[in-house]
Design a protein around this motif. Structure first.
Motif, PDB file in Angstrom:
ATOM      1  N   LEU A   1      -0.812  28.892  22.570  1.00 48.66           N
ATOM      2  CA  LEU A   1      -0.629  29.703  21.269  1.00 48.66           C
ATOM      3  C   LEU A   1      -1.025  29.025  19.970  1.00 48.66           C
TER       4      LEU A   1
ATOM      5  N   ASP B   1      -2.918  35.589  14.588  1.00 49.54           N
ATOM      6  CA  ASP B   1      -2.081  36.185  13.573  1.00 49.54           C
ATOM      7  C   ASP B   1      -2.669  36.921  12.400  1.00 49.54           C
TER       8      ASP B   1
ATOM      9  N   LEU C   1      -1.469  32.551  17.711  1.00 47.86           N
ATOM     10  CA  LEU C   1      -0.783  33.726  17.961  1.00 47.86           C
ATOM     11  C   LEU C   1       0.873  33.403  18.003  1.00 47.86           C
ATOM     12  N   GLY C   2       1.422  34.041  17.115  1.00 46.54           N
ATOM     13  CA  GLY C   2       3.115  33.667  16.858  1.00 46.54           C
ATOM     14  C   GLY C   2       3.397  32.427  16.339  1.00 46.54           C
TER      15      GLY C   2
ATOM     16  N   LEU D   1       7.033  31.501  15.131  1.00 49.23           N
ATOM     17  CA  LEU D   1       7.816  31.503  16.467  1.00 49.23           C
ATOM     18  C   LEU D   1       7.568  30.242  17.066  1.00 49.23           C
TER      19      LEU D   1
END
Length: 186
Positions: A100, A181, A105-106, A109
């Protein structure tokens, strides 16, 4: 001298069309625009650096899940029923975090999960140290009981604290170059 005072019913004074307010309508968006461009590049380096850490840790453990479970067992924190599930799942979680982060991405998080995981690792190492248990942390493979002269608790805690600072940067500034993102936001 001052001109005559405005009377009720007088038309409002004309405002030139090219005048703009001195304060932006949305101060938060102005603050976002004021972020220097180099922070996105630094964030990209931090994101990819943390991805290397998680990838290295996950790959080192995934080849021998029994050894990873033994490393978890050596901390003497979890009940025996949780040792294997945690030991077997941890490399997959680390590899997922690495993937990730590589694709971006993310990011916020993933940085949050990384922060929690690193705090857990630091607490586990500190706990083993405080209880006088002589172990290798097993952070990058191996792990388990070792001779007291082979422990490196302070170095392991400092290293993980450095990784924690990387995760903290991404929590604060998750926008990076070459990320999914960023592509989704545009």
């Amino acid at each position: 001298m001052a001109g005559p005072a405005a009377q009720p019913g007088d038309p409002a004074p004309a405002v030139p069309e090219d005048s703009t307010p001195a304060v932006p309508a949305d101060p938060a968006s102005a603050a976002r625009r004021a972020v220097p461009a180099w922070t996105a590049w630094l964030g990209t380096a931090v994101r990819l650096g943390l991805a290397v850490v998680w990838g290295w840790a996950g790959l080192a453990k995934i080849a021998d899940p029994a050894e990873a479970a033994q490393a978890v067992r050596a901390y003497e924190i979890l009940p025996e029923g949780l040792v294997k599930p945690v030991g077997y799942a941890l490399p997959f979680l680390e590899l997922a975090l690495a993937l990730l982060l590589v694709i971006g991405l993310g990011v916020r998080l993933v940085a949050g999960v990384s922060t929690l995981l690193l705090l857990t690792f630091i607490a586990g190492i500190a706990s083993a140290w405080a209880r006088g248990i002589s172990i290798d942390c097993g952070c990058f493979g191996g792990g388990g009981h070792v001779d007291a002269s082979q422990t490196e608790y302070l170095q392991e805690i400092l290293r993980d604290t450095g990784f924690l600072l990387l995760a903290g940067w991404l929590l604060w500034r998750p926008r990076t170059k070459f990320s999914v993102d960023g592509w989704l936001a545009s």
